[in-house]
Structure formats: C-alpha cells, structure tokens
Design an enzyme around this catalytic site. Sequence first.
Site, PDB file in Angstrom:
ATOM      1  N   HIS A   1       0.971  -0.948  -0.246  1.00 47.93           N
ATOM      2  CA  HIS A   1      -0.270   0.072   0.188  1.00 47.93           C
ATOM      3  C   HIS A   1       0.840   1.530   0.020  1.00 47.93           C
ATOM      4  O   HIS A   1       2.213   1.077   1.000  1.00 47.93           O
ATOM      5  CB  HIS A   1      -0.697   0.573   1.116  1.00 47.93           C
ATOM      6  CG  HIS A   1      -2.476   0.905   1.519  1.00 47.93           C
ATOM      7  ND1 HIS A   1      -1.978   2.387   1.361  1.00 47.93           N
ATOM      8  CD2 HIS A   1      -3.462   0.865   0.192  1.00 47.93           C
ATOM      9  CE1 HIS A   1      -3.181   3.030   1.231  1.00 47.93           C
ATOM     10  NE2 HIS A   1      -4.309   2.061   0.474  1.00 47.93           N
TER      11      HIS A   1
ATOM     12  N   ASP B   1      -7.875  -5.668  -0.793  1.00 43.63           N
ATOM     13  CA  ASP B   1      -8.190  -6.151  -1.487  1.00 43.63           C
ATOM     14  C   ASP B   1      -7.988  -7.606  -2.079  1.00 43.63           C
ATOM     15  O   ASP B   1      -7.921  -8.470  -2.410  1.00 43.63           O
ATOM     16  CB  ASP B   1      -7.795  -5.520  -3.105  1.00 43.63           C
ATOM     17  CG  ASP B   1      -8.241  -3.645  -3.616  1.00 43.63           C
ATOM     18  OD1 ASP B   1      -7.380  -3.013  -3.444  1.00 43.63           O
ATOM     19  OD2 ASP B   1      -9.432  -4.211  -3.285  1.00 43.63           O
TER      20      ASP B   1
END
Length: 392
Positions: free
Chosen positions: A270, A327
């Site tokens: 991320h 996700d």
Amino acid sequence: KHGYFTFDPGFLSTASCESTITFINGSQGILQHRGYAIDDLAKNASYLEVCYLLLYGELPNKAQYAEFSRIVSEHTMLNEQLTRCLQGFRRDAHPMAIMCGMVGTMSAFYHDSLDIANERHREIAAYRLISKMPTIAAMCFKYNVGQPFMYPRNDLSYAENFLHMMFATPCAEYTPNPVVAKAMDRIFTLHADHEQNASTSTVRLAGSSGANPFACIAAGIASLWGPAHGGANEACLKMLEEIGSVERIPEFIDRAKDKDDPFRLMGFGHRVYKNHDPRATVMRETCHEVLDSLNIKDPLLDVAMELERIALEDSYFVEKKLYPNVDFYSGIILKAVGIPTNMFTVIFALSRTVGWIAHWNEMMSDEGQKIGRPRQLYVGEIDKSFNGIEDR
Ligand code: SDX
C-alpha cells in the site's frame, strides 16, 4: 489535535488538501471516518449510516437515518432513456467500461437543473449518485449475462436491493442469506472512503475546474479501474486462481521478490499503510463468516491465508512493510456470493461513490477553492534553434 498519533511534520509539506472526512495513520494501521474507527463502523453500522456520517460529519439518529434511507430508496430508479443508453454497449463490454460511461452520461440526465454553487443542489447530486450506483452496477451484470434488468425495490435494504437487482429474475425472486446481505453491506462500508487515494484525488482535481459531479465521479471510476488501485481485487482473485494450490506459493513469492519480474502480489502492499490495513483484517473475518454460513470450502481461502502467513514471515515483505490490503480477501467473498470477477471493481466503485462525493462536496464548499494545477520538474532540453523540415 492528534497528540496520540505520531504526526510526521514532513507529511504536511506533501499534503494536497485539508480534510475532516478520513484519517489514516499508515505506520500504525489506523483508519477513521470522522473520528470513528473503521472496525467499529464496519461491524456495528450500516453502509447508509456510514454514508450519512461521511456526508454530514456525524452518525445519524433514528429519525435522520429513516429520512436518509427513505430518500435514497426513492431515487434508485434510472431515467428509462438512460437505461436505453446502456443497451448501446457490446454485450461483452467490461462492466467497468459500462459503469464509467453510464455515470458520465448521468450528466446529460441529472445535472442540467443543478447549480453546484448551491449547497442543496450538491446534496441532491450526492443522493442521486448514492441511490443509483447499485442500480447501474447490477444492470452492468445483467447486460453481460443477457438477462432482463430488475427494477429496484423500496422495501429492501441497500445491500439486499443490490443483491435483488443482481440475482432476481422475472421468473424467480432472490432472497439473500442474511449473512450474505450483511457481508455485502460491510464490504460497501470497508470501501467507502480512504482519504486522498488516486481516484479520490482524481475526483477532487476534476471538480476543482467546476465540472459537474457526475462527470467528476466518472473520472474517479476511470482511475479506480487500474490494477494498482481498485482493479487489484479482480487481479488478486485471478492471481490466487493462477497459484491454485498451497504448494505453488513459494514460486510466486520468489517472482514477487524478483526485481526483473514485473509480477507483484495482488492485494498486497500500500502507498500509505506500512502496517496491517485494518480493512483487510475485517475482510478476512467476514470471509470466514460467509464461507461458513454458505458451507463453502474454497481452496482459494487456504491459498490466501497460507500466502499471507508465508509473506508476513518473509524478510523481503517484512523489510518493505508489505501487508495484505483491502483487496486481498474481498474477491473470495464476492466469488462465494456468485459475483463474477469482472464485477469486483464495479462493487468497489459503487461503495466508494459516497467517499468521492463527500470529498467533492467538501472541496466545493470551500469558497476559497481554486482550480487544481499540479506543477512539474522540467528536465528536458531548452532554447533549441529551429530548422526547417528540408534541413532535418
Ligand atoms: C488500493 O491509496 C489508497 O488508499 C488505495 C486504496 C483505497 O482504498 O483507495 O487503499 C485501494 O488501491 C489498495 C492497493 C491495491 N493494489 C494492489 O494490491 C496491487 C499490488 N500492490 C502494489 O502494486 C503496490 O503495493 C502499490 C501499488 C499498492 C503500492 O506500490 P508502491 O508505491 O511501489 O509501494 P511501496 O513504495 O510501498 O513499495 C515498496 C517496495 C517497492 O520495491 P523497491 O522499489 O523498494 O525495491 O515494495 C515493492 C515495491 O516494488 N512492492 C511489492 C508489492 N508492493 C510493493 N513487491 C511485491 N508485491 C507487491 N504487492
């Protein structure tokens, strides 16, 4: 104001804007919406309560929630002419292409009478988008599979209505398993907003020129589609299917670490979180709840959990502070519910619409707001003398 959060002063020098909507502390894995922790919201509030929170700054009381839910329910239908626009796409068009086109086309149906300088008109645009996104999303799926569109129903909750429009047909009703409906609602919440991510920044930049909110949200959808951003949920499930078994995980871990191999672990890493993404933790729990409730034994869940375990013990991922993100587990849940992979990012876009429009409205409410104009560091050649084409 955030004395108990460690603020990196250097962070402020790169901040693109001030906002009161969402707070992320990436090093501590903290995500809060208007001061409420995402875990509390995802497990105890409905998505529409979170929508109200993001739009108005506080959780609704019972009367406010009843009125907000009523208005959202009563605006879920599309103009029939807009529905006809959808039927111009190829049957096999990717649902994100259809959604991007349809939301941009909403500009031609729902914006002519709105003045975005008017706060009430901005609120109307927000309601229309939040109300109609599930209808458009379900229509993308129905169009792909050649089934008739199902009209929304005002007697169902937001998540139940979406599942109804996805899976009911004129021949058979669809009554979602309560665990599935609750999981769907929780997935909406976990994707609702995430500060200045690529797609939200796209919406803000588009909106800063005074473009209408439907066109700005369409721009956000386009940005979200990329596999490095919202497209990662679809890419992650395809990766888990390609890995196929626990035995093949080391091969893919090695590929992810190989600088010369463009392969990356989808659903991992991320831009901001250098600790666990709190949304991934809730998503993993929800994954187990749904599969247990539906009595599904999906080997991909075993692959995902073993992949997470191995990666979190591997020095490469530890040193680079790479953790599962929102996700990583969502696709396994959506697959269990019967949603095809090409609809995963559509559901992310549906969920994120409230975050996009809340940020757009926050920006448009600032009377000192100027058009966005990112600058560059020019590193090309300068002052070259011109030669006519005969001499080149
Ligand atoms: C979302 O911004 C948001 O808030 C987005 C989002 C939201 O809610 O809006 O949270 C939603 O987009 C989540 C992210 C979904 N994308 C993926 O899961 C795709 C796979 N992840 C990566 O592509 C990657 O992690 C990014 C794009 C998310 C971030 O990429 P960065 O900015 O390169 O990450 P980084 O700077 O932290 O990387 C540090 C290192 C780099 O190696 P070096 O250059 O230092 O040698 O780690 C490597 C990266 O190459 N790396 C990975 C990796 N992610 C980063 N290596 C292998 N697998 C990965 N997944």
